[in-house]
Design a protein around this motif. Structure first.
Motif: not given
Length: 398
Positions: A265-271
């Protein structure tokens, strides 16, 4: 003082009010995005509390199925470490692994070695490609999950036939084991897979979705019947919930990068933040279009600009460009005076006849003057400028 006042009055540095006016849209968007992220995190944290925990009465918990199993004489024990799970494996025990993908490759290999020879039952819940190949060799998880949640059994497995339709739609599996039971297919791939061991007394079950174990889905379709049959075939049920207190098995395969340790979820949020920043940059970027007047730091007279350009032409010996600029400007001013459209001012066939008729002069001399070759030296360039001025004065003369 006069110079300082002039510089102050003509300064183009943005004021604080102008900076706020330009940036308030982006600031508001960032505040809304941050508030939405916090709200989603709070909602998701509440919704996922106690998920697949047989002690939890939350909608995503599994206390209901544990109570039903207890009524049928099956005792449920929750373990949170790999050592406890490996030690509990046995022929009279069902080992349920709640989140197999959380285990490291070394943990998966060690857990498979523990239950492979136990001749008991092992249930892998929603085991994806990150774990299924080590926990159940010969089984592959399809990257695309099932689009349908409720599926029909369509197999000969007695437990599936008695339960009927159930909410098993999720991860889909394929296997090379010839004696495997492939049930609840979605586009010809099973969402429930049973693989018997070599002696036939134990087996491994890959369950594509955790829905049939959750409190809020247990009373739908044949979920309760299927869950009771899968988990109640032996008197003991060991419910393995991987946790942070579990010590991972060490090995080169367990080394994970910094990004591998971050939740998805953090990776998708950063993207998403990067995409939002790129869209904001495109929105605020300077568009290509017509020139617009801009405030200069200081006031510059037009004569100084012309003189500066002339000095640049002289420094580079660009007499051809200077002559072209002089002739082009003269033709543009002469065309309206002789009744020729400005669009045709640079066409000799249109401009010269009208100019010759107006002046009654030599057309060949006009062609050389207005469309001739560039001058050979500075003196010829000055003479050309003088002749062009004289021609324009003559045309303007009443």
């Amino acid at each position: 003082m006069t110079t300082e006042a002039t510089l102050t009055s003509t300064s183009a540095s943005p004021t604080a009010r102008q900076v706020w006016t330009r940036a308030r849209g982006i600031a508001l968007a960032l505040v809304v995005l941050l508030a939405g992220a916090v709200a989603i995190a709070v909602i998701r944290s509440d919704a996922r509390h106690g998920e697949l925990d047989p002690r939890s009465a939350d909608p995503g918990g599994s206390r209901a199925i544990a109570e039903l199993l207890a009524d049928r004489g099956v005792d449920t024990r929750v373990v949170t470490t790999l050592d406890e799970a490996a030690a509990a494996a046995g022929p009279d025990t069902t080992l349920l692994v709640a989140v197999p993908d959380l285990l490291t490759p070394g943990q998966q290999t060690r857990l498979h070695a523990a239950f492979a020879e136990s001749h008991g039952r092992t249930v892998l819940v929603a085991s994806g490609s990150a774990s299924i190949e080590r926990l159940a060799p010969g089984v592959t998880a399809d990257p695309a999950t099932s689009l349908d949640s409720t599926l029909a059994p369509d197999c000969a497995l007695p437990a599936a036939r008695r339960a009927g339709t159930a909410d098993t739609g999720g991860v889909r599996y394929s296997t090379t084991h010839l004696g495997a039971d492939t049930c609840y297919p979605s586009e010809r791939l099973a969402t429930l897979l049973r693989i018997p061991d070599k002696r036939g007394t134990g087996d491994t079950i890959a369950l594509g979705a955790p829905d049939i174990l959750q409190n809020d889905r247990l009373d739908e379709q044949g979920n309760a019947s299927l869950a009771l049959q899968l988990l109640g075939s032996r008197p003991h049920l060991v419910w393995y919930l991987p946790s942070l207190s579990d010590t991972p098995a060490t090995g080169p395969d367990d080394e994970r990068s910094f990004f591998g340790l971050l939740p998805s979820g953090w990776l998708w949020g950063t993207l998403q933040l990067f995409i939002a920043a790129a869209l904001a940059a495109l929105w605020r970027a300077r568009r290509l279009g017509p020139l617009v007047p801009e405030k200069l730091p200081v006031a510059i007279r037009a004569s100084e600009t012309a003189e500066g350009r002339a000095r640049l032409y002289r420094k580079t010996d660009a007499r051809d460009r200077a002559a072209t600029a002089l002739r082009s400007t003269t033709r543009t001013r002469l065309a309206p005076l002789t009744g020729v459209p400005v669009a045709q001012a640079h066409t000799p066939e249109a401009l010269l006849p009208a100019l010759s008729a107006h002046l009654h002069g030599d057309g060949q001399d006009l062609h050389t003057l207005l469309f001739g070759p560039p001058p050979s030296d500075d003196a010829a360039l000055i003479a050309l400028a003088d002749r062009l001025d004289a021609l324009e004065r003559e045309v303007r003369r009443p």
